[in-house]
Design an enzyme around this catalytic site. Structure first.
Site, PDB file in Angstrom:
ATOM      1  N   GLU A 326       0.841  -1.203   0.000  1.00 56.62           N
ATOM      2  CA  GLU A 326       0.000   0.000   0.000  1.00 56.62           C
ATOM      3  C   GLU A 326       0.875   1.250   0.000  1.00 56.62           C
ATOM      4  OE1 GLU A 326      -2.082   3.480   1.554  1.00 56.62           O
ATOM      5  OE2 GLU A 326      -0.405   2.470   2.499  1.00 56.62           O
ATOM      6  N   ASP A 354      -7.135   1.547   7.983  1.00 48.89           N
ATOM      7  CA  ASP A 354      -5.787   2.098   7.778  1.00 48.89           C
ATOM      8  C   ASP A 354      -5.677   3.478   8.416  1.00 48.89           C
ATOM      9  OD1 ASP A 354      -3.204   2.482   6.946  1.00 48.89           O
ATOM     10  OD2 ASP A 354      -3.693   2.861   4.845  1.00 48.89           O
ATOM     11  N   HIS A 425       4.653   7.207   9.743  1.00 47.13           N
ATOM     12  CA  HIS A 425       5.830   7.085   8.853  1.00 47.13           C
ATOM     13  C   HIS A 425       7.130   7.534   9.523  1.00 47.13           C
ATOM     14  CE1 HIS A 425       3.106   7.306   4.985  1.00 47.13           C
ATOM     15  NE2 HIS A 425       2.765   6.332   5.818  1.00 47.13           N
TER      16      HIS A 425
HETATM   17 ZN   LIG Z   1      -1.259   2.879   5.970  1.00 49.59          ZN
END
Ligand SMILES: [Zn+2]
Length: 472
Positions: A326, A354, A425
């Site tokens: 993804e 998500d 992230h």
């Molecule tokens: Zn994600």
């Protein structure tokens, strides 16, 4: 403290559910004993949390093409089997980008002293020569501003700055990261720095994907911390040249073989009709992807485990898809849609989790007219976990985009994502950021929602095909 300390004892569940639920609607009465079993087990057993610890602390980071991703695939397959859920692998070729050396330096001038900058290459970035690239910083706040600069970008390092403050700003500024560096490269820039897409920063760079089209010049592109973006911006605004040196040693290796992991609980009455529960198994190569998207993965796995134990099985088949890639390609999502093209008309509802492991706050849909009325009577068991309301906004998910042309109805669980972009992230997306109670509550909610979608007597009306401009 043991996780179970936080959780609701199962003997209280029926009381809670019964107290919270009004008289069920006549045509679609959800069976309260089933709700008690599913919601109660998700809230009390702590199984999703155990799995999340295995995936994050055990397997670790799992960027597409990496050893970690391969280990995650095997872990998921093994775990489904251990849970008594039928599972298999479906092949997908994925990009294999690897991070290398990365450092940057603000070069001193008569106005200010030089110092190191904290940077992290964006996924898909090109490399610099070993000695790095040096250039004068030019700041822009939008792709339009970049376009307006024209020739003045040549030989420069473009700083993409923005004012992200809340989670909702992510969509507003994400194109600076995904498309900014390629646009800067086309205009002749030697490198790009993108302010981290973050709602908080303790000098933390946030990575993420950037896209270069085939044949485009692929320059070095790195995220900078909020603090360093502010510093560079102040120095540029004060006038006079601001020069930065950037060294990135990342590489794009040949595509790698990988897999989507697919698991299924067969429906008792309409096994050919599929309710899809998705999450993505890959993560970035920094941190351990606890919120993104380890939490989503373990929640849909736990839903499958609990539904597999449910007797009688729900009317329709519940299929869990752990998508690969993804983060930097969506190859798994496309591979799934292609491999299952013939049965997409019988995909009757799809969800992707998500948005991290936060507590549930409500339910959203993306379906044809009249869907809300069909779903609403099924939501009362979610009141115990604070998610009984149908909310404004559309359900979706990056991995569900390839299902849109087949008009698959989407449902979604809205979760509290107020802290999600603090660690998104980054090296800090680790297990300690996930609250076990919130994870259990969202697991309970998605388990019940999946059951409801698979058990409702009628199907959700299918939505219209999106107009081309509505994509991405
Ligand atoms: Zn994600």
């Amino acid at each position: 403290m043991p996780v179970s300390t936080f959780l609701v004892p199962s003997h209280l569940m029926l009381q809670l559910l019964t107290a919270a639920a009004p008289a069920p609607a006549p045509q679609a009465a959800p069976a309260l004993p089933v709700a008690e079993r599913l919601v109660g087990a998700a809230l009390t057993e702590g199984h999703a949390w155990t799995r999340l610890a295995e995936l994050t602390d055990g397997v670790g980071a799992r960027l597409s093409g990496s050893e970690g991703a391969a280990a995650a695939v095997q872990w998921a397959l093994r775990s489904f089997k251990a849970d008594g859920v039928k599972a298999w692998l479906e092949p997908v070729k994925v990009p294999h980008w690897v991070r290398g050396e990365e450092r940057a330096e603000l070069l001193g001038s008569e106005r200010f002293r030089g110092r190191p900058l904290s940077v992290m290459a964006l996924g898909g970035s090109g490399a610099t020569p070993p000695e790095g690239v040096t250039g004068e910083v030019v700041e822009v706040r939008s792709l339009e501003e970049l376009g307006a600069l024209g020739e003045r970008v040549k030989g420069r390092i473009v700083l993409f700055n923005h004012i992200m403050q809340k989670p909702e700003d992510y969509g507003r500024f994400a194109s600076l990261r995904s498309r900014g560096p390629a646009a800067a490269a086309k205009a002749g820039a030697v490198a790009a720095l993108v302010r981290s897409l973050a709602t908080a920063s303790l000098a933390t760079p946030h990575t993420g994907a950037t896209r270069f089209e085939e044949g485009d010049p692929r320059i070095a592109a790195a995220s900078v911390t909020v603090e360093d973006a502010e510093l560079l911006s102040r120095l540029v605004a004060a006038g006079g040249p601001v020069r930065v040196k950037l060294v990135l040693g990342c590489q794009e290796l040949p595509d790698a073989d990988s897999f989507n992991v697919v698991a299924e609980v067969k429906g008792r009455e309409k096994p050919q009709e599929v309710v899809l529960l998705g999450a993505h198994l890959d993560s970035w190569d920094v941190g351990t992807g606890a919120h993104d998207d380890g939490a989503g993965v373990v929640m849909v796995m736990e839903a499958a485990r609990l539904l597999a134990k449910q007797r009688p099985a729900p009317r329709r088949t519940v299929r869990v898809v752990l998508f690969m890639n993804e983060e930097n390609g969506l190859r798994g999502a496309r591979a799934y849609a292609e491999a299952h093209a013939a049965e997409l008309p019988r995909h009757v509802a799809a969800l992707e989790l998500d948005s991290g492991g936060g507590r549930p706050v409500g339910v959203v849909l993306r379906a044809g007219a009249g869907a809300a009325e069909k779903v609403r009577p099924w939501l009362s068991p979610l009141r115990t976990v604070g998610a009984g309301a149908l909310m404004e906004g559309e359900a979706g998910g990056a991995d569900l985009i390839p299902l849109m042309p087949a008009r698959v109805p989407f449902f979604g669980l809205r979760q509290d994502a107020s802290r999600y972009f603090d660690v998104h992230h980054t090296h800090a997306d680790t297990l300690d950021k996930v609250d076990p109670v919130a994870l259990a509550q969202s697991t309970a909610a998605v388990t019940w929602l999946a059951y409801a979608m698979a058990e409702m007597p009628e199907l959700l009306p299918r939505p219209e095909v999106p107009t081309p401009s509505a994509g991405h």
